[in-house]
Scaffold this active site. Structure first.
Site, PDB file in Angstrom:
ATOM      1  N   ASN A 177      15.297  47.688  14.459  1.00  0.00           N
ATOM      2  CA  ASN A 177      14.393  48.828  14.645  1.00  0.00           C
ATOM      3  C   ASN A 177      13.105  48.538  13.867  1.00  0.00           C
ATOM      4  O   ASN A 177      13.095  48.605  12.642  1.00  0.00           O
ATOM      5  CB  ASN A 177      15.053  50.109  14.123  1.00  0.00           C
ATOM      6  CG  ASN A 177      14.087  51.290  14.125  1.00  0.00           C
ATOM      7  OD1 ASN A 177      13.085  51.281  14.839  1.00  0.00           O
ATOM      8  ND2 ASN A 177      14.386  52.305  13.329  1.00  0.00           N
ATOM      9  N   LYS A 216      10.390  50.207  13.844  1.00  0.00           N
ATOM     10  CA  LYS A 216       9.608  51.404  13.487  1.00  0.00           C
ATOM     11  C   LYS A 216       8.141  51.197  13.903  1.00  0.00           C
ATOM     12  O   LYS A 216       7.883  50.610  14.941  1.00  0.00           O
ATOM     13  CB  LYS A 216       9.753  51.704  11.988  1.00  0.00           C
ATOM     14  CG  LYS A 216      11.202  51.646  11.521  1.00  0.00           C
ATOM     15  CD  LYS A 216      11.406  52.191  10.150  1.00  0.00           C
ATOM     16  CE  LYS A 216      12.836  51.905   9.723  1.00  0.00           C
ATOM     17  NZ  LYS A 216      13.296  52.742   8.639  1.00  0.00           N
ATOM     18  N   HIS A 251      17.158  59.347  15.188  1.00  0.00           N
ATOM     19  CA  HIS A 251      16.909  58.617  13.932  1.00  0.00           C
ATOM     20  C   HIS A 251      16.471  59.615  12.856  1.00  0.00           C
ATOM     21  O   HIS A 251      15.732  60.562  13.143  1.00  0.00           O
ATOM     22  CB  HIS A 251      15.836  57.545  14.143  1.00  0.00           C
ATOM     23  CG  HIS A 251      15.747  56.594  12.987  1.00  0.00           C
ATOM     24  ND1 HIS A 251      15.107  56.907  11.823  1.00  0.00           N
ATOM     25  CD2 HIS A 251      16.257  55.346  12.810  1.00  0.00           C
ATOM     26  CE1 HIS A 251      15.210  55.881  10.973  1.00  0.00           C
ATOM     27  NE2 HIS A 251      15.909  54.929  11.557  1.00  0.00           N
ATOM     28  N   GLU A 260      14.326  59.532  10.624  1.00  0.00           N
ATOM     29  CA  GLU A 260      12.875  59.729  10.460  1.00  0.00           C
ATOM     30  C   GLU A 260      12.336  60.714  11.495  1.00  0.00           C
ATOM     31  O   GLU A 260      11.428  61.496  11.209  1.00  0.00           O
ATOM     32  CB  GLU A 260      12.161  58.360  10.537  1.00  0.00           C
ATOM     33  CG  GLU A 260      12.389  57.565   9.256  1.00  0.00           C
ATOM     34  CD  GLU A 260      12.366  56.055   9.434  1.00  0.00           C
ATOM     35  OE1 GLU A 260      11.847  55.568  10.450  1.00  0.00           O
ATOM     36  OE2 GLU A 260      12.886  55.374   8.531  1.00  0.00           O
ATOM     37  N   GLU A 263      23.976  56.209   9.833  1.00  0.00           N
ATOM     38  CA  GLU A 263      22.912  55.793   8.931  1.00  0.00           C
ATOM     39  C   GLU A 263      22.761  56.839   7.829  1.00  0.00           C
ATOM     40  O   GLU A 263      22.042  57.833   8.016  1.00  0.00           O
ATOM     41  CB  GLU A 263      21.594  55.676   9.688  1.00  0.00           C
ATOM     42  CG  GLU A 263      21.613  54.640  10.780  1.00  0.00           C
ATOM     43  CD  GLU A 263      20.228  54.067  10.993  1.00  0.00           C
ATOM     44  OE1 GLU A 263      20.059  52.863  10.754  1.00  0.00           O
ATOM     45  OE2 GLU A 263      19.312  54.814  11.354  1.00  0.00           O
ATOM     46  N   GLY A 286      16.041  52.158   4.062  1.00  0.00           N
ATOM     47  CA  GLY A 286      14.801  51.674   3.446  1.00  0.00           C
ATOM     48  C   GLY A 286      14.782  51.744   1.933  1.00  0.00           C
ATOM     49  O   GLY A 286      13.732  51.604   1.314  1.00  0.00           O
ATOM     50  N   SER A 308      19.706  49.624   4.824  1.00  0.00           N
ATOM     51  CA  SER A 308      19.519  48.498   3.903  1.00  0.00           C
ATOM     52  C   SER A 308      20.427  47.301   4.205  1.00  0.00           C
ATOM     53  O   SER A 308      20.894  46.614   3.295  1.00  0.00           O
ATOM     54  CB  SER A 308      19.696  48.955   2.457  1.00  0.00           C
ATOM     55  OG  SER A 308      18.697  49.923   2.135  1.00  0.00           O
TER      56      SER A 308
HETATM   57  C1  PEP Z   1      16.604  52.034  10.074  1.00  0.00           C
HETATM   58  O1  PEP Z   1      15.421  51.965  10.330  1.00  0.00           O
HETATM   59  O2  PEP Z   1      17.340  52.661  10.830  1.00  0.00           O
HETATM   60  C2  PEP Z   1      17.122  51.370   8.871  1.00  0.00           C
HETATM   61  C3  PEP Z   1      18.403  51.326   8.697  1.00  0.00           C
HETATM   62  O3  PEP Z   1      16.201  50.828   8.005  1.00  0.00           O
HETATM   63  P1  PEP Z   1      16.511  49.811   6.777  1.00  0.00           P
HETATM   64  O4  PEP Z   1      17.373  48.707   7.329  1.00  0.00           O
HETATM   65  O5  PEP Z   1      15.180  49.339   6.340  1.00  0.00           O
HETATM   66  O6  PEP Z   1      17.252  50.580   5.718  1.00  0.00           O
END
Ligand code: PEP
Length: 250
Positions: free
Chosen positions: A8, A10, A97, A99, A169, A175, A214
Site C-alpha cells: 500500500n 498511500k 483502511h 487512515e 491492522e 507506520g 510495521s
Molecule cells: C498500511 O499502510 O496499511 C501499513 C500497514 O503501513 P506500515 O506497514 O507502514 O505500518
C-alpha cells in the site's frame, strides 16, 4: 491457500518513480517464479496504469486501488469509479483502511457500500479492520472487530467469499515500527477467523486474513508462520523495491 503480499503506497510516488520501482522489482524477481505467493501493488491512482503496464505479462503480480466510490459514474466530484479502475487494470480494492476511517471520517456503513459495490463490479476486496491503542487498552478488541466485520460485511454473500480478503491492522502498529507480537496476532486472527466462520459458516475458513502494521523484511517470515495469517499488508517497507522484494521472498 496462497499468501497474499500487498503493497500500500498511500500518497507516495510519481509515475516516473513508480515505473522505476516496478521495473526494478520485476527484474529482481525475473528468476523466481511466484508459485506460493500472490503480490498486489496498490499505488496512488495516477500511477496505477504505469505499474499495471510493467507487470501486464507477470503471473501472480497485479494492481489495486486505494479507494472506490460506489457508483459507475455520475456527479461525484473528486471520486473514482469502478469503470475507470477496471479500465486501467485494477483487480483489487482496498476498503476501510484506518487512515480513511480516521482522517476521512468514513463510517462502517459507507465502507460497507464500497465493499458491496466493488464485489458486484467483480473486484477482489481487501477490507481492513483493527483497534486503536485506547480500544486495546480498554479490552475492546473483540467488540471493535466484531462491529467492523458485522457492519462492513452486511449483504455479502457466501458466494462472494473467494473475492473477499480481510486485513487485520491494529491502528497502533501502522507506520509506528511497533509491530504486534506474534501472540497478539495469533489471538486476534483467531478471533477474526471464528467470527467469519460464525457469520458465513465453514466457507469462512477460505477467507484470507492478512496482518498489517510495521511489517518489514526481517519480521515478515515469522509473521507469516503465525496461524491464520495468510499474507501481509505493507505500507512503509513497500516503497523501496529491494525491501519489498525481500518481503515477497521471505
Ligand atoms: C498500511 O499502510 O496499511 C501499513 C500497514 O503501513 P506500515 O506497514 O507502514 O505500518
Amino acid at each position: 491457500m496462497k499468501n497474499l503480499i500487498v503493497a500500500n503506497w498511500k500518497m507516495h510516488k510519481t509515475r516516473a518513480e513508480a515505473k522505476d520501482f516496478a521495473e526494478k522489482l520485476k527484474k529482481s524477481l525475473a528468476n523466481t517464479p511466484l508459485t506460493e505467493k500472490e503480490v498486489v501493488i496498490i499505488p496512488p491512482f495516477t500511477a496505477i496504469e504505469t505499474v499495471a503496464t510493467v507487470f501486464a505479462d507477470t503471473k501472480n503480480i497485479s494492481v489495486g486501488a486505494q479507494n472506490i466510490y460506489p457508483a459507475q459514474n455520475g456527479a461525484f466530484t473528486g471520486e473514482i469509479s469502478s469503470v475507470m479502475l477496471a479500465d486501467i487494470g485494477v483487480n483489487f480494492i482496498l476498503a476501510g483502511h484506518s487512515e480513511r476511517r480516521q482522517i476521512c471520517k468514513e463510517s462502517d456503513e459507507f465502507i460497507n457500500e464500497k465493499v458491496l459495490f466493488a464485489l458486484k463490479e467483480k473486484f477482489r476486496v481487501i477490507l481492513c479492520i483493527g483497534e486503536s491503542k485506547e480500544e486495546r487498552d480498554a479490552n475492546k478488541i473483540s467488540e471493535v472487530l466484531f462491529r467492523q466485520l458485522e457492519k462492513g460485511l452486511v449483504g455479502v454473500e457466501e458466494s462472494d467469499l473467494l473475492a473477499l480478503v480481510l486485513a487485520y491492522e491494529p491502528v497502533w502498529a501502522i507506520g509506528t515500527g511497533a509491530v504486534a507480537s506474534e501472540k497478539e496476532i495469533k489471538e486476534t486472527h483467531e478471533i477474526i477467523r471464528k467470527k467469519i466462520v460464525a457469520i458465513f459458516g465453514e466457507k469462512g475458513h477460505t477467507v484470507q486474513i492478512l496482518y498489517g502494521g510495521s511489517v518489514k523484511a526481517d519480521n515478515c517470515s515469522s509473521l507469516l508462520a503465525v496461524a491464520n495469517v495468510n499474507g501481509v499488508l505493507v505500507g512503509g517497507a513497500s516503497l523501496d523495491a529491494d525491501s519489498f522484494r525481500d518481503i515477497i521472498l521471505a
